[in-house]
Design a protein around this motif. Structure first.
Motif, mmCIF file in Angstrom:
data_model
loop_
_atom_site.group_PDB
_atom_site.id
_atom_site.type_symbol
_atom_site.label_atom_id
_atom_site.label_comp_id
_atom_site.label_asym_id
_atom_site.label_seq_id
_atom_site.Cartn_x
_atom_site.Cartn_y
_atom_site.Cartn_z
ATOM 1 N N GLY A 122 0.806 -1.215 0.000
ATOM 2 C CA GLY A 122 0.000 0.000 0.000
ATOM 3 C C GLY A 122 0.839 1.264 0.000
ATOM 4 O O GLY A 122 0.495 2.258 -0.635
ATOM 5 N N LEU A 123 1.968 1.218 0.710
ATOM 6 C CA LEU A 123 2.814 2.410 0.779
ATOM 7 C C LEU A 123 3.643 2.626 -0.480
ATOM 8 O O LEU A 123 3.821 3.748 -0.932
ATOM 9 N N PHE A 124 4.181 1.549 -1.019
ATOM 10 C CA PHE A 124 5.145 1.694 -2.108
ATOM 11 C C PHE A 124 4.614 1.282 -3.476
ATOM 12 O O PHE A 124 5.162 1.681 -4.495
ATOM 13 N N GLY A 131 4.398 1.846 -9.255
ATOM 14 C CA GLY A 131 3.581 1.709 -10.461
ATOM 15 C C GLY A 131 3.557 2.981 -11.286
ATOM 16 O O GLY A 131 3.677 2.939 -12.519
ATOM 17 N N SER A 132 3.437 4.118 -10.638
ATOM 18 C CA SER A 132 3.413 5.381 -11.389
ATOM 19 C C SER A 132 4.769 5.683 -12.023
ATOM 20 O O SER A 132 4.832 6.259 -13.109
ATOM 21 N N MET A 133 5.857 5.249 -11.353
ATOM 22 C CA MET A 133 7.191 5.447 -11.959
ATOM 23 C C MET A 133 7.355 4.587 -13.209
ATOM 24 O O MET A 133 7.923 5.045 -14.210
ATOM 25 N N VAL A 134 6.850 3.359 -13.179
ATOM 26 C CA VAL A 134 6.941 2.485 -14.349
ATOM 27 C C VAL A 134 6.102 3.046 -15.491
ATOM 28 O O VAL A 134 6.545 3.074 -16.643
ATOM 29 N N VAL A 135 4.894 3.512 -15.178
ATOM 30 C CA VAL A 135 4.039 4.090 -16.225
ATOM 31 C C VAL A 135 4.691 5.337 -16.814
ATOM 32 O O VAL A 135 4.672 5.541 -18.029
ATOM 33 N N ALA A 136 5.297 6.172 -15.967
ATOM 34 C CA ALA A 136 5.938 7.391 -16.468
ATOM 35 C C ALA A 136 7.142 7.051 -17.348
ATOM 36 O O ALA A 136 7.389 7.732 -18.348
ATOM 37 N N ALA A 137 7.885 5.998 -16.996
ATOM 38 C CA ALA A 137 9.092 5.655 -17.751
ATOM 39 C C ALA A 137 8.775 4.867 -19.016
ATOM 40 O O ALA A 137 9.362 5.137 -20.082
#
Length: 85
Positions: A29-31, A36-42
């Motif tokens: 829940g914390l990480f 996930g948002s870092m993978v989508v952004a990259a």
């Protein structure tokens, strides 16, 4: 519907298992959202789905290697007849 009742039901004889189940939910829940948002952004959504699918396939392969504790192989549970006499 969440996974809490299932985790509590599946581990009634191990008091520490319930804490481990909830601890895993805390970490994800914390990480999980941030990673996930870092993978989508990259890599975009296609890369995120491919990454999730790859991780899932590795987890499935590892799960196939798991065995129940206290149970031997099929050969060790076969009856061993003894000669009469």
């Amino acid at each position: 519907m969440t996974a809490e009742p299932v985790a509590a039901r599946d581990s009634p004889d191990d008091p520490g298992a319930r804490g481990r189940a909830y601890g895993g939910k805390l970490i994800s829940g914390l990480f999980g959202g941030g990673l996930g948002s870092m993978v989508v952004a990259a890599w975009g959504y296609d890369g995120a789905y491919a990454t999730a699918g790859g991780i899932s396939m590795v987890a499935a392969a590892v799960a196939l290697l798991l065995r129940q504790p206290g149970r031997g192989t099929a050969d060790s549970s076969a009856p061993r007849p003894q000669p009469v006499g």
